[in-house]
Design an enzyme around this catalytic site. Sequence first.
Site, PDB file in Angstrom:
ATOM      1  N   HIS A 182       0.845  -1.198   0.000  1.00  0.00           N
ATOM      2  CA  HIS A 182       0.000   0.000   0.000  1.00  0.00           C
ATOM      3  C   HIS A 182       0.879   1.248   0.000  1.00  0.00           C
ATOM      4  O   HIS A 182       1.691   1.437   0.900  1.00  0.00           O
ATOM      5  CB  HIS A 182      -0.911   0.018   1.227  1.00  0.00           C
ATOM      6  N   PRO A 199      -5.049   0.332  18.314  1.00  0.00           N
ATOM      7  CA  PRO A 199      -4.759  -0.120  16.949  1.00  0.00           C
ATOM      8  C   PRO A 199      -4.888   0.962  15.890  1.00  0.00           C
ATOM      9  O   PRO A 199      -4.609   0.697  14.717  1.00  0.00           O
ATOM     10  CB  PRO A 199      -5.796  -1.232  16.726  1.00  0.00           C
ATOM     11  N   LYS A 253       0.421  -0.127  15.000  1.00  0.00           N
ATOM     12  CA  LYS A 253       1.790  -0.221  15.513  1.00  0.00           C
ATOM     13  C   LYS A 253       2.070  -1.463  16.367  1.00  0.00           C
ATOM     14  O   LYS A 253       3.230  -1.744  16.659  1.00  0.00           O
ATOM     15  CB  LYS A 253       2.107   1.021  16.351  1.00  0.00           C
TER      16      LYS A 253
END
Length: 391
Positions: free
Chosen positions: A72, A294, A298
């Site tokens: 991505h 979240p 990480k």
Amino acid sequence: MKTQVCIIGGGPAGLLLGHLLHAEGVECVVLEQRTPEYVLSRIRAGVLENITVSLMERLGLDSRLKAEGLPHDGFNLADGERLIRIDMADLVGDHVWVYGQTEITKDLMDAAPQRGLQVIYEAEGVALHDVAGDAPYVTYRLPGDEDDRRVDCRFIAGCDGFHGPSRKAIPANAGTAYELVYPFGWLGILADVPPCNHELIYANHERGFALASMRSPTRSRYYVDVPLTDRVEEWSDDRLWDELAIRLGPEAAANITRGPAIEKSIAPLRSFVFAPMRYGSLILCGDAAHIVPPTGAKGLNLAASDVHYASEALTRFFKAGDNDAVAGYSDKALARVWKSERFSWSLTKLMHRFPEGGAFERAMQVAELDYIANSRAAQTTIAENYVGLPV
């Protein structure tokens, strides 16, 4: 049994550390409380920074990741009306990979027998002893055992998560716990439907937060934030899809494909750091030492950076007699941990509605998102943190 390093926890952090040490000729054994099937059944995040990918490459275990993972180049922030794309490739010349944490675990798990990494599953009643000294040991039992089994070692690596025994083996006066518990949880749905966007969308809407993510081109993972008092049973699939369509905004909603839930659950959110991450002969890695919400993707990546530092320190200790590397492990790891905690906390504050927040706080969120939408500098800062700070 005698070994150089006893690793507590057979999730991705423990297995990754075990493989890295084993590859360097450092003797180690991994103890895991659960069965392999249970470990693989846990649904976790799936955005990987370069540190995680590079460690898999170093081990030669990246072939499936590269074949099935999705690179991505950007992700999106949404304010209920528009998508604000953070173009990581253009802004910082980097990208992330979408590849489920379960898949990373499976790759590491499958490689262990053929590479000779010893992993002991169903190790019950794990207890750490004499961690303050130079000769610690670990006791445990396997199903059917009447007596404890014992592992003597030089170091123990606690990779056993927030609720494991490793951190609890450190005296209360030898460390400090920093914690912020958030007043909401993430209600998640996993479904075999194509994602509504080819990149992730983090949405801030007047009704609350939403996230559109994916595990593959045909499997999607969506979240909305809900009060901690909500129960999964209160949220039918239809109700959740309806809420997602509202919060993600009209552009994303037009591309949502609905389907039955494979898995649906509510996860509480917290920010947590325990310092120091080393006590005597005990080293903490991953969720045993820190938890991040979240929002910034990480958790696994912080565990991977811990493992990177820990494997380097332990390898230098055993191969070069270098005590300084182990002594400096905690400070080095915590420097990156706190920066990642800051980013996850700030993104959580920006994208969620807090019960105590009023009209002013909401106006500040709207203003901040508008600033980000029109500032390359602001987008660069976000991109730099999202792809992962240097190790």
